[in-house]
Design a protein around this motif. Sequence first.
Motif, mmCIF file in Angstrom:
data_model
loop_
_atom_site.group_PDB
_atom_site.id
_atom_site.type_symbol
_atom_site.label_atom_id
_atom_site.label_comp_id
_atom_site.label_asym_id
_atom_site.label_seq_id
_atom_site.Cartn_x
_atom_site.Cartn_y
_atom_site.Cartn_z
ATOM 1 N N MET A 1 0.807 -1.220 0.000
ATOM 2 C CA MET A 1 0.000 0.000 0.000
ATOM 3 C C MET A 1 0.844 1.275 0.000
ATOM 4 S SD MET A 1 -2.985 -1.201 -0.140
ATOM 5 C CE MET A 1 -4.351 -0.254 0.450
ATOM 6 N N GLN A 2 2.163 1.144 0.038
ATOM 7 C CA GLN A 2 3.027 2.329 0.150
ATOM 8 C C GLN A 2 2.835 3.325 -0.988
ATOM 9 O OE1 GLN A 2 7.113 1.739 2.099
ATOM 10 N NE2 GLN A 2 6.731 -0.189 1.022
ATOM 11 N N GLU A 3 2.793 2.839 -2.229
ATOM 12 C CA GLU A 3 2.650 3.745 -3.371
ATOM 13 C C GLU A 3 1.347 4.523 -3.315
ATOM 14 O OE1 GLU A 3 3.501 2.271 -7.313
ATOM 15 O OE2 GLU A 3 4.979 0.857 -6.489
ATOM 16 N N MET A 4 0.280 3.843 -2.908
ATOM 17 C CA MET A 4 -1.011 4.502 -2.820
ATOM 18 C C MET A 4 -0.983 5.582 -1.728
ATOM 19 S SD MET A 4 -4.766 2.763 -2.481
ATOM 20 C CE MET A 4 -4.166 1.364 -3.383
ATOM 21 N N LEU A 5 -0.342 5.275 -0.626
ATOM 22 C CA LEU A 5 -0.229 6.261 0.448
ATOM 23 C C LEU A 5 0.621 7.456 0.014
ATOM 24 C CD1 LEU A 5 0.121 3.774 3.410
ATOM 25 C CD2 LEU A 5 -1.723 5.441 3.119
ATOM 26 N N LEU A 6 1.718 7.189 -0.689
ATOM 27 C CA LEU A 6 2.557 8.281 -1.207
ATOM 28 C C LEU A 6 1.764 9.188 -2.147
ATOM 29 C CD1 LEU A 6 5.948 6.448 -1.889
ATOM 30 C CD2 LEU A 6 5.574 8.352 -0.285
ATOM 31 N N ALA A 7 0.955 8.577 -3.007
ATOM 32 C CA ALA A 7 0.129 9.358 -3.937
ATOM 33 C C ALA A 7 -0.869 10.214 -3.158
ATOM 34 C CB ALA A 7 -0.597 8.438 -4.919
ATOM 35 N N GLY A 8 -1.456 9.655 -2.118
ATOM 36 C CA GLY A 8 -2.388 10.410 -1.287
ATOM 37 C C GLY A 8 -1.706 11.535 -0.532
ATOM 38 N N GLN A 9 -0.484 11.300 -0.093
ATOM 39 C CA GLN A 9 0.277 12.375 0.565
ATOM 40 C C GLN A 9 0.575 13.494 -0.426
ATOM 41 O OE1 GLN A 9 3.631 10.216 2.222
ATOM 42 N NE2 GLN A 9 2.647 10.092 4.246
ATOM 43 N N ALA A 10 0.928 13.122 -1.655
ATOM 44 C CA ALA A 10 1.249 14.121 -2.679
ATOM 45 C C ALA A 10 0.032 14.988 -3.006
ATOM 46 C CB ALA A 10 1.774 13.435 -3.942
ATOM 47 N N GLU A 11 -1.157 14.392 -3.000
ATOM 48 C CA GLU A 11 -2.353 15.191 -3.292
ATOM 49 C C GLU A 11 -2.937 15.852 -2.046
ATOM 50 O OE1 GLU A 11 -4.958 12.288 -5.198
ATOM 51 O OE2 GLU A 11 -5.940 11.859 -3.300
ATOM 52 N N GLY A 12 -2.369 15.564 -0.880
ATOM 53 C CA GLY A 12 -2.782 16.237 0.349
ATOM 54 C C GLY A 12 -3.952 15.620 1.088
ATOM 55 N N THR A 13 -4.374 14.419 0.686
ATOM 56 C CA THR A 13 -5.508 13.788 1.365
ATOM 57 C C THR A 13 -5.079 12.784 2.441
ATOM 58 O OG1 THR A 13 -5.651 12.097 -0.371
ATOM 59 C CG2 THR A 13 -7.058 14.056 -0.608
ATOM 60 N N ILE A 14 -3.862 12.284 2.329
ATOM 61 C CA ILE A 14 -3.327 11.330 3.312
ATOM 62 C C ILE A 14 -2.322 12.081 4.185
ATOM 63 C CG2 ILE A 14 -1.993 9.192 3.647
ATOM 64 C CD1 ILE A 14 -4.546 8.445 2.285
ATOM 65 N N ARG A 15 -2.398 11.844 5.487
ATOM 66 C CA ARG A 15 -1.496 12.532 6.423
ATOM 67 C C ARG A 15 -0.040 12.255 6.079
ATOM 68 N NH1 ARG A 15 -2.443 12.356 11.683
ATOM 69 N NH2 ARG A 15 -4.584 11.736 11.431
ATOM 70 N N GLN A 16 0.799 13.208 6.382
ATOM 71 C CA GLN A 16 2.233 13.055 6.156
ATOM 72 C C GLN A 16 2.807 12.108 7.203
ATOM 73 O OE1 GLN A 16 3.989 14.320 3.458
ATOM 74 N NE2 GLN A 16 1.897 14.814 2.824
ATOM 75 N N GLY A 17 3.897 11.488 6.863
ATOM 76 C CA GLY A 17 4.561 10.566 7.769
ATOM 77 C C GLY A 17 5.089 9.375 7.001
ATOM 78 N N ASP A 18 5.747 8.511 7.699
ATOM 79 C CA ASP A 18 6.316 7.301 7.119
ATOM 80 C C ASP A 18 5.179 6.434 6.575
ATOM 81 O OD1 ASP A 18 7.121 4.427 7.162
ATOM 82 O OD2 ASP A 18 9.057 5.272 7.773
ATOM 83 N N VAL A 19 5.190 6.189 5.265
ATOM 84 C CA VAL A 19 4.083 5.452 4.644
ATOM 85 C C VAL A 19 4.021 3.998 5.118
ATOM 86 C CG1 VAL A 19 3.779 6.937 2.633
ATOM 87 C CG2 VAL A 19 5.418 5.050 2.531
ATOM 88 N N LEU A 20 5.149 3.404 5.416
ATOM 89 C CA LEU A 20 5.139 2.037 5.918
ATOM 90 C C LEU A 20 4.483 1.992 7.305
ATOM 91 C CD1 LEU A 20 5.937 -0.787 5.038
ATOM 92 C CD2 LEU A 20 8.168 -0.437 6.099
ATOM 93 N N ALA A 21 4.785 2.983 8.128
ATOM 94 C CA ALA A 21 4.167 3.062 9.457
ATOM 95 C C ALA A 21 2.664 3.334 9.342
ATOM 96 C CB ALA A 21 4.843 4.139 10.296
ATOM 97 N N LEU A 22 2.257 4.193 8.408
ATOM 98 C CA LEU A 22 0.833 4.470 8.205
ATOM 99 C C LEU A 22 0.092 3.227 7.714
ATOM 100 C CD1 LEU A 22 0.921 8.000 6.543
ATOM 101 C CD2 LEU A 22 -0.120 7.415 8.734
ATOM 102 N N SER A 23 0.702 2.536 6.774
ATOM 103 C CA SER A 23 0.087 1.312 6.260
ATOM 104 C C SER A 23 -0.042 0.271 7.371
ATOM 105 C CB SER A 23 0.906 0.750 5.095
ATOM 106 O OG SER A 23 0.264 -0.357 4.521
ATOM 107 N N ASN A 24 1.001 0.132 8.168
ATOM 108 C CA ASN A 24 0.971 -0.802 9.289
ATOM 109 C C ASN A 24 -0.140 -0.429 10.269
ATOM 110 O OD1 ASN A 24 1.917 -3.010 10.864
ATOM 111 N ND2 ASN A 24 3.067 -1.586 12.137
ATOM 112 N N LEU A 25 -0.275 0.843 10.573
ATOM 113 C CA LEU A 25 -1.326 1.320 11.477
ATOM 114 C C LEU A 25 -2.711 0.950 10.945
ATOM 115 C CD1 LEU A 25 -2.348 3.020 13.881
ATOM 116 C CD2 LEU A 25 -2.164 5.026 12.380
ATOM 117 N N TYR A 26 -2.942 1.228 9.673
ATOM 118 C CA TYR A 26 -4.235 0.922 9.056
ATOM 119 C C TYR A 26 -4.529 -0.577 9.126
ATOM 120 C CZ TYR A 26 -7.695 0.112 5.408
ATOM 121 O OH TYR A 26 -8.803 -0.314 4.708
ATOM 122 N N TRP A 27 -3.567 -1.406 8.708
ATOM 123 C CA TRP A 27 -3.813 -2.845 8.674
ATOM 124 C C TRP A 27 -3.918 -3.447 10.067
ATOM 125 C CZ3 TRP A 27 -6.076 -5.035 4.896
ATOM 126 C CH2 TRP A 27 -5.954 -4.499 3.619
#
Length: 193
Positions: free
Chosen positions: A133-159
């Motif tokens: 899910m990292q690429e999807m989170l990075l894309a969301g961060q780039a468009e400003g809809t996903i919070r900033q931060g380590d995408v691996l940590a965010l993905s882990n939190l979600y799952w």
Amino acid sequence: MTRKEQKEYRRKQILQVALHLFIHQGYYGTKTSQISREAKISEGLLFHYFPTKESLLEELVSMGVRGMQYPMQIEHMAPLDVFQRFTGQLLQYLKENLFTAELFVLMAQMQRRMEVPARSRELAASADVITGMQEMLLAGQAEGTIRQGDVLALSNLYWCCIQGVVEQYVARPELPLPEPEWIVAILKAESGR
């Protein structure tokens, strides 16, 4: 019911019984005689559908792997919308079919337990949704809809949140499920939609 429909019904019945027993008693704690008794079939018929207990487990894990790949296959949506759609659909599936929830639990067990057959453990590990899910989170961060931060940590939190909800639902299905928005909110940027 046609013969083909009866055969498919029996196959699904075996998978459901085996899944339930595997997650509650463990792979090695479940005997094929128990699966056949719970499925109300002979052990010989069980082996007609699945030649070994390991082949039965592998089929369940393969189903889990296919299901875990679904979020990465949702196209033409903004990243936050993918998480919203997947979370909503998953929670709806849980309400409609305990099999989905139990399959989720089995996948986590297969990745954690060393005492399961190596092939099934490796197959389960191939469904690495946290890294996927990292690429999807990075894309969301780039468009400003996903919070900033380590995408691996965010993905882990979600799952981990999803896994916890599912495991609790399997243990206590009488508890209400959360709203999908509550789970997705952990990923949402402060100024996100």
